[in-house]
Design a protein around this motif. Structure first.
Motif, PDB file in Angstrom:
ATOM      1  N   GLU A   1       0.828  -1.205   0.000  1.00 38.46           N
ATOM      2  CA  GLU A   1       0.000   0.000   0.000  1.00 38.46           C
ATOM      3  C   GLU A   1       0.864   1.257   0.000  1.00 38.46           C
ATOM      4  OE1 GLU A   1      -3.227   0.036   2.838  1.00 38.46           O
ATOM      5  OE2 GLU A   1      -3.048   2.216   2.981  1.00 38.46           O
ATOM      6  N   ASP A   2       1.905   1.253   0.869  1.00 34.42           N
ATOM      7  CA  ASP A   2       2.787   2.415   0.933  1.00 34.42           C
ATOM      8  C   ASP A   2       3.468   2.670  -0.403  1.00 34.42           C
ATOM      9  OD1 ASP A   2       2.108   2.950   3.446  1.00 34.42           O
ATOM     10  OD2 ASP A   2       3.985   2.272   4.397  1.00 34.42           O
ATOM     11  N   GLU A   3       3.932   1.573  -1.019  1.00 32.03           N
ATOM     12  CA  GLU A   3       4.610   1.727  -2.302  1.00 32.03           C
ATOM     13  C   GLU A   3       3.655   2.266  -3.365  1.00 32.03           C
ATOM     14  OE1 GLU A   3       8.009  -1.763  -1.902  1.00 32.03           O
ATOM     15  OE2 GLU A   3       5.977  -2.264  -2.558  1.00 32.03           O
ATOM     16  N   THR A   4       2.401   1.829  -3.288  1.00 32.10           N
ATOM     17  CA  THR A   4       1.411   2.309  -4.245  1.00 32.10           C
ATOM     18  C   THR A   4       1.206   3.806  -4.093  1.00 32.10           C
ATOM     19  OG1 THR A   4       0.303   0.207  -3.974  1.00 32.10           O
ATOM     20  CG2 THR A   4      -0.919   1.940  -5.104  1.00 32.10           C
ATOM     21  N   LEU A   5       1.069   4.246  -2.858  1.00 34.33           N
ATOM     22  CA  LEU A   5       0.864   5.682  -2.621  1.00 34.33           C
ATOM     23  C   LEU A   5       2.082   6.475  -3.079  1.00 34.33           C
ATOM     24  CD1 LEU A   5      -0.908   5.511   0.840  1.00 34.33           C
ATOM     25  CD2 LEU A   5      -1.920   6.187  -1.347  1.00 34.33           C
ATOM     26  N   GLU A   6       3.245   5.848  -2.912  1.00 39.33           N
ATOM     27  CA  GLU A   6       4.492   6.502  -3.343  1.00 39.33           C
ATOM     28  C   GLU A   6       4.480   6.779  -4.850  1.00 39.33           C
ATOM     29  OE1 GLU A   6       8.025   8.295  -2.469  1.00 39.33           O
ATOM     30  OE2 GLU A   6       6.482   7.527  -1.110  1.00 39.33           O
ATOM     31  N   LEU A   7       3.774   5.878  -5.594  1.00 36.37           N
ATOM     32  CA  LEU A   7       3.703   6.041  -7.054  1.00 36.37           C
ATOM     33  C   LEU A   7       3.047   7.366  -7.432  1.00 36.37           C
ATOM     34  CD1 LEU A   7       2.587   2.437  -8.033  1.00 36.37           C
ATOM     35  CD2 LEU A   7       4.774   3.512  -8.587  1.00 36.37           C
ATOM     36  N   LEU A   8       2.159   7.832  -6.557  1.00 35.25           N
ATOM     37  CA  LEU A   8       1.456   9.084  -6.860  1.00 35.25           C
ATOM     38  C   LEU A   8       2.417  10.250  -7.005  1.00 35.25           C
ATOM     39  CD1 LEU A   8      -1.535   8.829  -4.368  1.00 35.25           C
ATOM     40  CD2 LEU A   8      -1.612   8.572  -6.835  1.00 35.25           C
ATOM     41  N   PHE A   9       3.585  10.153  -6.353  1.00 35.61           N
ATOM     42  CA  PHE A   9       4.534  11.264  -6.375  1.00 35.61           C
ATOM     43  C   PHE A   9       5.436  11.243  -7.598  1.00 35.61           C
ATOM     44  CE2 PHE A   9       3.709  10.844  -1.752  1.00 35.61           C
ATOM     45  CZ  PHE A   9       3.230  12.112  -1.530  1.00 35.61           C
TER      46      PHE A   9
ATOM     47  N   VAL B   1      -8.149   8.215 -12.103  1.00 33.85           N
ATOM     48  CA  VAL B   1      -7.908   7.909 -10.702  1.00 33.85           C
ATOM     49  C   VAL B   1      -8.895   8.672  -9.842  1.00 33.85           C
ATOM     50  CG1 VAL B   1      -6.224   7.938  -8.858  1.00 33.85           C
ATOM     51  CG2 VAL B   1      -5.502   7.594 -11.208  1.00 33.85           C
ATOM     52  N   SER B   2      -9.678   7.927  -9.126  1.00 38.90           N
ATOM     53  CA  SER B   2     -10.651   8.596  -8.276  1.00 38.90           C
ATOM     54  C   SER B   2      -9.996   8.892  -6.945  1.00 38.90           C
ATOM     55  CB  SER B   2     -11.854   7.684  -8.067  1.00 38.90           C
ATOM     56  OG  SER B   2     -11.382   6.433  -7.629  1.00 38.90           O
ATOM     57  N   GLY B   3      -9.205   9.851  -6.896  1.00 33.50           N
ATOM     58  CA  GLY B   3      -8.550  10.191  -5.656  1.00 33.50           C
ATOM     59  C   GLY B   3      -7.500  11.225  -5.940  1.00 33.50           C
ATOM     60  N   ARG B   4      -6.259  10.846  -5.681  1.00 33.30           N
ATOM     61  CA  ARG B   4      -5.175  11.808  -5.839  1.00 33.30           C
ATOM     62  C   ARG B   4      -4.599  11.696  -7.240  1.00 33.30           C
ATOM     63  NH1 ARG B   4      -5.432  15.002  -1.367  1.00 33.30           N
ATOM     64  NH2 ARG B   4      -7.057  13.829  -0.326  1.00 33.30           N
ATOM     65  N   GLY B   5      -3.769  12.596  -7.581  1.00 31.21           N
ATOM     66  CA  GLY B   5      -3.094  12.455  -8.856  1.00 31.21           C
ATOM     67  C   GLY B   5      -2.508  13.738  -9.388  1.00 31.21           C
ATOM     68  N   VAL B   6      -3.248  14.831  -9.270  1.00 29.75           N
ATOM     69  CA  VAL B   6      -2.761  16.038  -9.923  1.00 29.75           C
ATOM     70  C   VAL B   6      -1.635  16.668  -9.133  1.00 29.75           C
ATOM     71  CG1 VAL B   6      -3.428  18.201 -10.954  1.00 29.75           C
ATOM     72  CG2 VAL B   6      -5.117  16.411 -10.630  1.00 29.75           C
ATOM     73  N   GLY B   7      -0.499  16.729  -9.744  1.00 24.74           N
ATOM     74  CA  GLY B   7       0.578  17.534  -9.211  1.00 24.74           C
ATOM     75  C   GLY B   7       1.127  17.112  -7.865  1.00 24.74           C
ATOM     76  N   MET B   8       0.990  15.823  -7.496  1.00 21.10           N
ATOM     77  CA  MET B   8       1.583  15.430  -6.222  1.00 21.10           C
ATOM     78  C   MET B   8       3.100  15.516  -6.279  1.00 21.10           C
ATOM     79  SD  MET B   8      -0.658  15.129  -4.019  1.00 21.10           S
ATOM     80  CE  MET B   8       0.222  14.449  -2.621  1.00 21.10           C
ATOM     81  N   ASP B   9       3.665  15.392  -7.484  1.00 26.07           N
ATOM     82  CA  ASP B   9       5.117  15.557  -7.582  1.00 26.07           C
ATOM     83  C   ASP B   9       5.491  17.014  -7.303  1.00 26.07           C
ATOM     84  OD1 ASP B   9       3.862  16.249 -10.026  1.00 26.07           O
ATOM     85  OD2 ASP B   9       5.822  16.262 -11.005  1.00 26.07           O
TER      86      ASP B   9
END
Lengths: 129, 737
Positions: free
Chosen positions: B543-551, B564-572
């Motif tokens: 799960e942690d690694e998956t969330l890390e992908l968002l960045f 993606v129904s959640g996060r995604g825009v500009g997390m990097d």
């Protein structure tokens, strides 16, 4: 600052005649006048009352005028900045300077003519005619 | 920038902030009298400030807004959403002006159009204002005088001119007529009838009414009108104004004597009771000036101005005023106001200021006092040494003093860092407005709750937080939070909540932004990551690694937004912004319950000032303390000495090093007529560094070099730029060796 509320002038002088004289000139011109017999009394009254201007004699028992002014200007309260006219019978430039150093806004030597007194008090107190 | 303008900017921003919060509260509860009063006062004070810094357009615009608020206060009628929106819009315009003033150091000169728009927006809502707008006779005069109080004092006549609706067909130009008027001080243009819809608008019909103030006489104006436009004279109205003049100040002899005495009073360098004396002199000066009816407004302006100043400034301002009044006997305008408009004052345009509490300043003052005592102890030790004290007893004394100094310097450092500290509230506050706007845009209902607003952090961190928080909030509203119907179905309250929490934990500050939305869909994230080649089909990701992908920068592309129904825009972008502040980001999510983004940031930072340069297609930082100057050296002035190159700088021969070939690939530069050179000094030796381009100065948080770069010679550290690029900071000693 509106003309409707009368300016309050406190006369600090140990001589009752002098106090009466100021009262007789100022009250008909629309001022409210209150009195203190010496500097200490004046300080006590200032804490409680809202005073627009002071007329202070130099030579007074208990606390003289210059000591009173020095003490007044060092206070933290708003009344520390009450405009003050110092009057004295001495006519020397020395007295004038001593009054200034103590924190007086203006100096007039006694006796002060009614005309001159009204003009000076109006300017110092912001009285609207 | 002068102090008055600086003060104006600081206060105005606070007022805008306050008014925004009040308006948002009114929107929630239209009957909130206290908030309405507060909003009105903020607009009123903003307008007053604009008058003091002589920004008439802002006065005009805000006056219209203030009228609306005043009418809402007076009547029982509540403000509607459109009106609140207009007020918020007006505050946005004011913020724009403030930004510009901060940049240029002067009042914007082209604000008239926006101000007119402001006036226009607020007109129809005024009671009885539906038909004839503000300037219809006989109101036009009062409105004009109120809008331009300063010009009004100089004006001799006021003019109202309503051109014939068909005037354009006669080739007349009413605007040219009015703007070419002799002695023109101020002008405003209003519509005669409310503007129709664009489709119904007849562009050939003149629907304007002009009102103007002039310092010329009535005769001169009539003459001008007759000459330029004979037929116009019929619809013109000219009113003489009362002859209020600032010139020729006529203080009587007693008044002059009294003012002179105040100057004397202020000149005494007596330390006791200074505040009392300055206050007394101030009251007397205002009383004297205010007694002359025509100057009472000047006196009031001074009162406001002085009230905002500390005691010693009050004294200086009073002294300047008295000198002016007594020596010229002319112009009791505030002297500070004049400097506001003086040209050539733009040099220090972007002064950045910081409000510091008195206690913190006092702490510094105390430390300064203790330091000077410690210094005296050293003199004492020197005297003892001179007197023949034994080395041992001297050493004891010195060690004592050294320990004392160490403690003081340590305290000093901490006190100085404390000065840069601001409450997080400053950044949290801004989001009340943004959450409202975004929620309205997306048709969702969202409340913002903040917690720990008083938590403090370094100024640069507090200021740098706004952007990453904004990204996170935007994501939460766009994607995390469900529509009201969907929420009700899953048993959640229809109104969603975003909470922002700040807390200090040891040397760090933790900021959490949580929403109670649907959470991140981990499955979809893995799918998208697979499609983008970030993971292979067989990889098992926690799960942690998956969330890390968002960045991952390649993850946050526009096309994933809808998937993606959640996060995604500009997390990097969020991560690089937070890392640039020396912090880190983490996401936690629970399906159906919501998402929390947590920033962990240092409490204080030490910033390194540097200048950026480009060489070999890369950007580098050179610590500013080493830089003597940057200059161009023409190719003819560079001579070769063996392998090396030299040039003459201020009478000294200085070696020239090409940064590109030293650090990047050699010989990648085209020969040029001129070399861009940064002259640096190292251990008293000067050296020229040739670069392709010199960039800007900036303060950065330098981080140690890690990973593959760790062994690299010539790199002192790295920093992450605002745009996410990594910049290497040069270690000049190593390079020049």
């Amino acid at each position: 600052m509106s003309g409707a509320t009368p300016r309050v002038v406190m006369v600090v002088d140990d001589a009752s005649l002098v106090r009466l004289y100021y009262r007789s000139v100022l009250e008909p011109a629309g001022y409210r006048v209150c009195e203190a017999l010496n500097g200490l009394e004046a300080l006590e009254q200032l804490v409680a009352a809202d005073i627009d201007m002071l007329i202070v004699d130099i030579n007074m028992p208990v606390m003289d005028g210059l000591t009173f002014l020095r003490a007044l200007r060092q206070r933290k309260e708003r009344f520390a900045s009450t405009p003050a006219l110092v009057t004295s019978t001495e006519v020397g430039a020395q007295d004038r300077e001593a009054a200034e150093i103590a924190g007086a806004n203006f100096y007039a030597s006694k006796p002060v003519s009614a005309h001159h007194l009204l003009e000076v008090v109006a300017l110092l107190s912001g009285h609207k005619t | 920038m002068n102090e008055l303008l600086e003060q104006f900017l600081i206060e105005s921003r606070e007022l805008v902030q306050q008014a925004t919060l009040d308006l948002l509260a009114i929107e929630n509860d239209a009957r909130d009298r206290a908030k309405l009063d507060s909003a009105f006062r903020s607009f009123h004070t903003l307008k007053g400030g604009a008058g003091i810094v002589e920004f008439p357009d802002m006065v005009t615009g805000l006056h219209a807004a203030e009228e609306l608020l005043a009418s809402a206060r007076a009547g029982s009628r509540a403000m509607n959403v459109a009106e609140i929106g207009n007020c918020l819009w007006a505050l946005d315009q004011v913020t724009g002006w403030l930004d510009e003033m901060e940049k240029t150091g002067t009042v914007p000169i082209d604000a008239g159009r926006v101000a007119e728009e402001m006036v226009r927006r607020f007109q129809p809502a005024l009671p009885g204002g539906s038909d004839s707008a503000a300037l219809s006779p006989p109101d036009w005069l009062a409105g004009l005088l109120a809008a331009y109080p300063d010009d009004a004092r100089q004006a001799v006549v006021a003019l109202m001119f309503q051109p014939d609706a068909q005037c354009f067909f006669r080739g007349e130009d009413p605007l040219a007529l009015v703007s070419g008027m002799p002695g023109l001080l101020a002008m405003r243009v209003d519509e005669v009838n409310p503007w129709p819809e664009l489709d119904d608008l007849d562009p050939f019909e003149c629907n304007l009414r002009f009102a103007a103030l002039s310092s010329a006489t009535r005769e001169t104006l009539l003459h001008h009108v007759d000459l330029t436009n004979p037929s116009a004279a019929k619809q013109i109205e000219i009113r003489a104004l009362s002859p209020i003049r600032l010139e020729g100040l006529k203080f009587g002899p007693t008044a002059r004597l009294i003012l002179e005495a105040q100057r004397q009073l202020l000149s005494h360098e007596e330390t006791t009771g200074m505040a009392g004396r300055v206050g007394a002199a101030r009251r007397v000066v205002m009383n004297v000036v205010g007694r002359y009816g025509e100057y009472s407004d000047v006196a009031q302006r001074y009162e406001r101005l002085l009230a905002a100043e500390p005691g010693d400034r009050q004294r200086a301002i009073l002294q300047a005023l008295l000198t002016e009044v007594l020596e010229d006997g002319q112009d009791p305008e505030p002297p500070v106001d004049k400097t506001a408009l003086s040209p050539g004052d733009h040099s220090a345009a972007t002064v950045r200021s910081l409000r510091v509490s008195v206690e913190r300043i006092d702490a510094l003052v105390n430390l300064a006092g203790e330091l000077s005592i410690a210094k005296n102890a050293l003199a004492h030790a020197a005297a003892l040494a001179r007197g023949g004290t034994t080395a041992t007893s001297l050493a004891v004394l010195l060690e004592e003093q050294q320990a004392r100094l160490e403690r003081l310097v340590d305290q000093l450092q901490r006190s100085v860092m404390n000065i840069r500290v601001l409450p997080i509230r400053q950044v949290f506050q801004r989001f009340q407005r943004m959450v409202r706007d975004l929620a309205t845009e997306t048709g969702k209902s969202v409340a913002l709750v903040t917690e720990g607003d008083e938590t403090e952090a370094d100024k640069s961190i507090v200021e740098g937080l706004a952007e990453p928080i904004m990204h996170v909030v935007r994501n939460a509203i766009d994607h995390g939070i469900e529509r009201a119907d969907e929420r009700s179905q899953s048993g959640k309250p229809a109104q969603a909540t975003i909470s922002m929490r700040a807390a200090k934990a040891g040397d760090t500050v933790v900021i959490e932004i949580s929403d109670d939305g649907r959470g991140v869909d981990l499955l979809r994230v893995r799918e998208v990551a697979f499609q983008r080649g970030l993971i292979s089909a067989t990889t098992t990701v926690s799960e942690d690694e998956t969330l890390e992908l968002l960045f991952k920068p390649s993850f946050s592309t526009a096309s994933t937004v809808n998937v993606v129904s959640g996060r995604g825009v500009g997390m990097d972008a969020v991560r690089s912004a937070v890392e640039a502040l020396g912090g880190s980001v983490k996401i936690e999510t629970e399906s159906g319950k919501g998402t929390t983004v947590r920033f962990t940031l240092p409490y204080s930072v030490l910033m390194t000032p540097l200048v950026t340069v480009e060489a070999a297609g890369q950007i580098f930082g050179i610590p500013l303390e080493k830089v003597v100057e940057t200059r161009r050296v023409s190719a003819g002035d560079i001579s070769a000495v063996g392998e090396a190159r030299i040039f003459v700088h201020r009478g000294r021969t200085v070696p020239l090093i090409d940064l590109g070939s030293t650090i990047g690939e050699p010989g990648c530069r085209l020969p040029m007529d001129e070399a861009q050179v940064v002259v640096v000094v190292m251990e008293n030796e000067m050296c020229g560094i040739e670069v392709d381009r010199v960039g800007e100065k900036m303060d950065i948080l330098m981080r140690p070099v890690e990973g593959v770069l760790a062994g690299l010679e010539g790199i002192a550290g790295v920093t992450i730029l605002g745009d996410g690029r990594v910049m290497l900071v040069l270690d000049l000693e190593a390079i020049l060796r």
